[in-house]
Scaffold this motif. Structure first.
Motif, PDB file in Angstrom:
ATOM      1  N   LEU A   1       7.400  -5.089  -3.225  1.00 17.58           N
ATOM      2  CA  LEU A   1       8.145  -3.834  -3.114  1.00 17.58           C
ATOM      3  C   LEU A   1       8.471  -3.266  -4.494  1.00 17.58           C
ATOM      4  CD1 LEU A   1       9.623  -1.678  -1.504  1.00 17.58           C
ATOM      5  CD2 LEU A   1      11.601  -3.228  -1.398  1.00 17.58           C
ATOM      6  N   GLU A   2       8.946  -4.088  -5.391  1.00 16.89           N
ATOM      7  CA  GLU A   2       9.264  -3.618  -6.746  1.00 16.89           C
ATOM      8  C   GLU A   2       8.015  -3.105  -7.460  1.00 16.89           C
ATOM      9  OE1 GLU A   2      12.264  -3.007  -8.059  1.00 16.89           O
ATOM     10  OE2 GLU A   2      12.938  -3.583  -6.053  1.00 16.89           O
ATOM     11  N   ASN A   3       6.909  -3.816  -7.308  1.00 14.70           N
ATOM     12  CA  ASN A   3       5.652  -3.365  -7.922  1.00 14.70           C
ATOM     13  C   ASN A   3       5.199  -2.041  -7.326  1.00 14.70           C
ATOM     14  OD1 ASN A   3       5.636  -5.634  -9.530  1.00 14.70           O
ATOM     15  ND2 ASN A   3       4.212  -6.768  -8.247  1.00 14.70           N
ATOM     16  N   ALA A   4       5.374  -1.882  -6.019  1.00 19.78           N
ATOM     17  CA  ALA A   4       4.981  -0.628  -5.362  1.00 19.78           C
ATOM     18  C   ALA A   4       5.832   0.534  -5.870  1.00 19.78           C
ATOM     19  CB  ALA A   4       5.099  -0.763  -3.849  1.00 19.78           C
ATOM     20  N   LYS A   5       7.115   0.300  -6.074  1.00 20.11           N
ATOM     21  CA  LYS A   5       7.990   1.352  -6.606  1.00 20.11           C
ATOM     22  C   LYS A   5       7.533   1.786  -7.994  1.00 20.11           C
ATOM     23  CE  LYS A   5      12.246  -0.067  -4.252  1.00 20.11           C
ATOM     24  NZ  LYS A   5      13.595  -0.633  -4.489  1.00 20.11           N
ATOM     25  N   GLU A   6       7.135   0.824  -8.825  1.00 19.90           N
ATOM     26  CA  GLU A   6       6.639   1.151 -10.168  1.00 19.90           C
ATOM     27  C   GLU A   6       5.346   1.964 -10.101  1.00 19.90           C
ATOM     28  OE1 GLU A   6       6.317  -2.268 -12.708  1.00 19.90           O
ATOM     29  OE2 GLU A   6       8.349  -2.928 -12.230  1.00 19.90           O
ATOM     30  N   VAL A   7       4.438   1.551  -9.229  1.00 18.20           N
ATOM     31  CA  VAL A   7       3.175   2.284  -9.070  1.00 18.20           C
ATOM     32  C   VAL A   7       3.461   3.701  -8.587  1.00 18.20           C
ATOM     33  CG1 VAL A   7       1.029   2.422  -7.728  1.00 18.20           C
ATOM     34  CG2 VAL A   7       1.742   0.241  -8.710  1.00 18.20           C
ATOM     35  N   LEU A   8       4.376   3.837  -7.643  1.00 19.18           N
ATOM     36  CA  LEU A   8       4.727   5.156  -7.121  1.00 19.18           C
ATOM     37  C   LEU A   8       5.286   6.052  -8.229  1.00 19.18           C
ATOM     38  CD1 LEU A   8       5.025   7.087  -4.769  1.00 19.18           C
ATOM     39  CD2 LEU A   8       7.159   5.929  -4.173  1.00 19.18           C
ATOM     40  N   GLU A   9       6.177   5.517  -9.036  1.00 16.20           N
ATOM     41  CA  GLU A   9       6.722   6.288 -10.151  1.00 16.20           C
ATOM     42  C   GLU A   9       5.617   6.716 -11.113  1.00 16.20           C
ATOM     43  OE1 GLU A   9       9.760   3.920 -11.965  1.00 16.20           O
ATOM     44  OE2 GLU A   9      11.091   4.081 -10.229  1.00 16.20           O
ATOM     45  N   ASP A  10       4.690   5.816 -11.393  1.00 15.46           N
ATOM     46  CA  ASP A  10       3.579   6.134 -12.296  1.00 15.46           C
ATOM     47  C   ASP A  10       2.679   7.219 -11.705  1.00 15.46           C
ATOM     48  OD1 ASP A  10       4.516   4.246 -14.083  1.00 15.46           O
ATOM     49  OD2 ASP A  10       3.033   2.718 -13.535  1.00 15.46           O
TER      50      ASP A  10
ATOM     51  N   SER B   1       0.841  -1.200   0.000  1.00 16.69           N
ATOM     52  CA  SER B   1       0.000   0.000   0.000  1.00 16.69           C
ATOM     53  C   SER B   1       0.873   1.247   0.000  1.00 16.69           C
ATOM     54  CB  SER B   1      -0.889   0.030   1.248  1.00 16.69           C
ATOM     55  OG  SER B   1      -1.644  -1.143   1.350  1.00 16.69           O
ATOM     56  N   LEU B   2       0.357   2.299  -0.630  1.00 13.71           N
ATOM     57  CA  LEU B   2       1.032   3.597  -0.661  1.00 13.71           C
ATOM     58  C   LEU B   2       0.139   4.590   0.090  1.00 13.71           C
ATOM     59  CD1 LEU B   2       1.934   3.380  -4.433  1.00 13.71           C
ATOM     60  CD2 LEU B   2       3.485   2.983  -2.520  1.00 13.71           C
ATOM     61  N   PRO B   3       0.283   4.672   1.412  1.00 20.14           N
ATOM     62  CA  PRO B   3      -0.679   5.406   2.250  1.00 20.14           C
ATOM     63  C   PRO B   3      -0.916   6.868   1.880  1.00 20.14           C
ATOM     64  CG  PRO B   3       1.008   4.342   3.601  1.00 20.14           C
ATOM     65  CD  PRO B   3       1.347   4.081   2.180  1.00 20.14           C
ATOM     66  N   GLU B   4       0.127   7.580   1.469  1.00 22.55           N
ATOM     67  CA  GLU B   4      -0.057   9.000   1.140  1.00 22.55           C
ATOM     68  C   GLU B   4      -0.938   9.209  -0.088  1.00 22.55           C
ATOM     69  OE1 GLU B   4       4.145   9.059   3.049  1.00 22.55           O
ATOM     70  OE2 GLU B   4       3.013   7.696   1.789  1.00 22.55           O
ATOM     71  N   TRP B   5      -1.118   8.170  -0.878  1.00 26.94           N
ATOM     72  CA  TRP B   5      -1.830   8.285  -2.144  1.00 26.94           C
ATOM     73  C   TRP B   5      -3.276   7.819  -2.066  1.00 26.94           C
ATOM     74  CZ3 TRP B   5       0.703  10.721  -6.067  1.00 26.94           C
ATOM     75  CH2 TRP B   5       2.063  10.948  -5.857  1.00 26.94           C
ATOM     76  N   GLY B   6      -3.729   7.414  -0.900  1.00 25.69           N
ATOM     77  CA  GLY B   6      -5.130   7.011  -0.738  1.00 25.69           C
ATOM     78  C   GLY B   6      -5.290   5.504  -0.625  1.00 25.69           C
ATOM     79  N   LYS B   7      -6.482   5.106  -0.227  1.00 25.60           N
ATOM     80  CA  LYS B   7      -6.718   3.694   0.091  1.00 25.60           C
ATOM     81  C   LYS B   7      -6.709   2.781  -1.133  1.00 25.60           C
ATOM     82  CE  LYS B   7     -11.768   4.047   0.260  1.00 25.60           C
ATOM     83  NZ  LYS B   7     -12.942   3.852   1.111  1.00 25.60           N
ATOM     84  N   TYR B   8      -6.830   3.326  -2.325  1.00 26.63           N
ATOM     85  CA  TYR B   8      -6.850   2.484  -3.524  1.00 26.63           C
ATOM     86  C   TYR B   8      -5.479   2.357  -4.183  1.00 26.63           C
ATOM     87  CZ  TYR B   8     -11.838   2.886  -2.889  1.00 26.63           C
ATOM     88  OH  TYR B   8     -13.093   2.846  -2.352  1.00 26.63           O
ATOM     89  N   ALA B   9      -4.472   3.026  -3.635  1.00 29.11           N
ATOM     90  CA  ALA B   9      -3.116   2.942  -4.190  1.00 29.11           C
ATOM     91  C   ALA B   9      -2.434   1.707  -3.606  1.00 29.11           C
ATOM     92  CB  ALA B   9      -2.333   4.212  -3.882  1.00 29.11           C
ATOM     93  N   GLN B  10      -2.663   0.576  -4.259  1.00 22.50           N
ATOM     94  CA  GLN B  10      -2.126  -0.698  -3.791  1.00 22.50           C
ATOM     95  C   GLN B  10      -1.667  -1.537  -4.978  1.00 22.50           C
ATOM     96  OE1 GLN B  10      -5.320  -2.630  -1.670  1.00 22.50           O
ATOM     97  NE2 GLN B  10      -4.786  -1.602   0.232  1.00 22.50           N
ATOM     98  N   THR B  11      -0.802  -2.475  -4.670  1.00 22.87           N
ATOM     99  CA  THR B  11      -0.380  -3.479  -5.628  1.00 22.87           C
ATOM    100  C   THR B  11      -0.071  -4.734  -4.830  1.00 22.87           C
ATOM    101  OG1 THR B  11       1.089  -3.935  -7.513  1.00 22.87           O
ATOM    102  CG2 THR B  11       2.045  -2.747  -5.643  1.00 22.87           C
ATOM    103  N   HIS B  12       0.482  -5.730  -5.461  1.00 26.27           N
ATOM    104  CA  HIS B  12       0.762  -6.964  -4.739  1.00 26.27           C
ATOM    105  C   HIS B  12       1.940  -7.696  -5.379  1.00 26.27           C
ATOM    106  CE1 HIS B  12      -1.659  -8.298  -8.121  1.00 26.27           C
ATOM    107  NE2 HIS B  12      -1.091  -9.491  -7.975  1.00 26.27           N
ATOM    108  N   GLY B  13       2.361  -8.771  -4.729  1.00 31.76           N
ATOM    109  CA  GLY B  13       3.418  -9.615  -5.269  1.00 31.76           C
ATOM    110  C   GLY B  13       3.430 -10.952  -4.557  1.00 31.76           C
ATOM    111  N   GLU B  14       3.937 -11.956  -5.245  1.00 31.96           N
ATOM    112  CA  GLU B  14       4.013 -13.294  -4.650  1.00 31.96           C
ATOM    113  C   GLU B  14       5.074 -13.356  -3.557  1.00 31.96           C
ATOM    114  OE1 GLU B  14       4.254 -16.499  -7.438  1.00 31.96           O
ATOM    115  OE2 GLU B  14       2.707 -15.610  -8.723  1.00 31.96           O
ATOM    116  N   SER B  15       6.072 -12.466  -3.613  1.00 29.33           N
ATOM    117  CA  SER B  15       7.086 -12.367  -2.563  1.00 29.33           C
ATOM    118  C   SER B  15       7.115 -10.928  -2.048  1.00 29.33           C
ATOM    119  CB  SER B  15       8.468 -12.744  -3.106  1.00 29.33           C
ATOM    120  OG  SER B  15       8.915 -11.765  -4.028  1.00 29.33           O
TER     121      SER B  15
END
Length: 71
Positions: free
Chosen positions: A38-47, A19-33
């Motif tokens: 973490l890598e997916n969250a970094k990409e979402v944050l950049e986007d 989750s990316l708390p500063e960006w609201g409750k819908y700013a989330q991603t996931h991963g099998e590990s």
């Protein structure tokens, strides 16, 4: 970027939720590990940063930890 990323295991989904708390409750991603989440969250944050800047919207305020004093 100094935005928060919160990674938690979801027993229901059997995956890590990032989750990316500063960006609201819908700013989330996931991963099998944890690392994949973490890598997916970094990409979402950049986007998100890119999209906000393209639209001329102000970026959310960065949350920071208050100094904790231990006895």
């Amino acid at each position: 970027m100094k935005y928060s990323i919160l990674i938690q295991w979801s027993e229901e989904d059997k995956t890590y939720i990032a989750s990316l708390p500063e960006w609201g409750k819908y700013a989330q991603t996931h991963g099998e590990s944890y690392e994949e989440a973490l890598e997916n969250a970094k990409e979402v944050l950049e986007d998100l940063v890119f999209a906000y800047e393209e639209m001329g919207k102000p970026l959310p305020q960065v949350q920071s930890l208050q100094k904790v004093q231990f006895a």
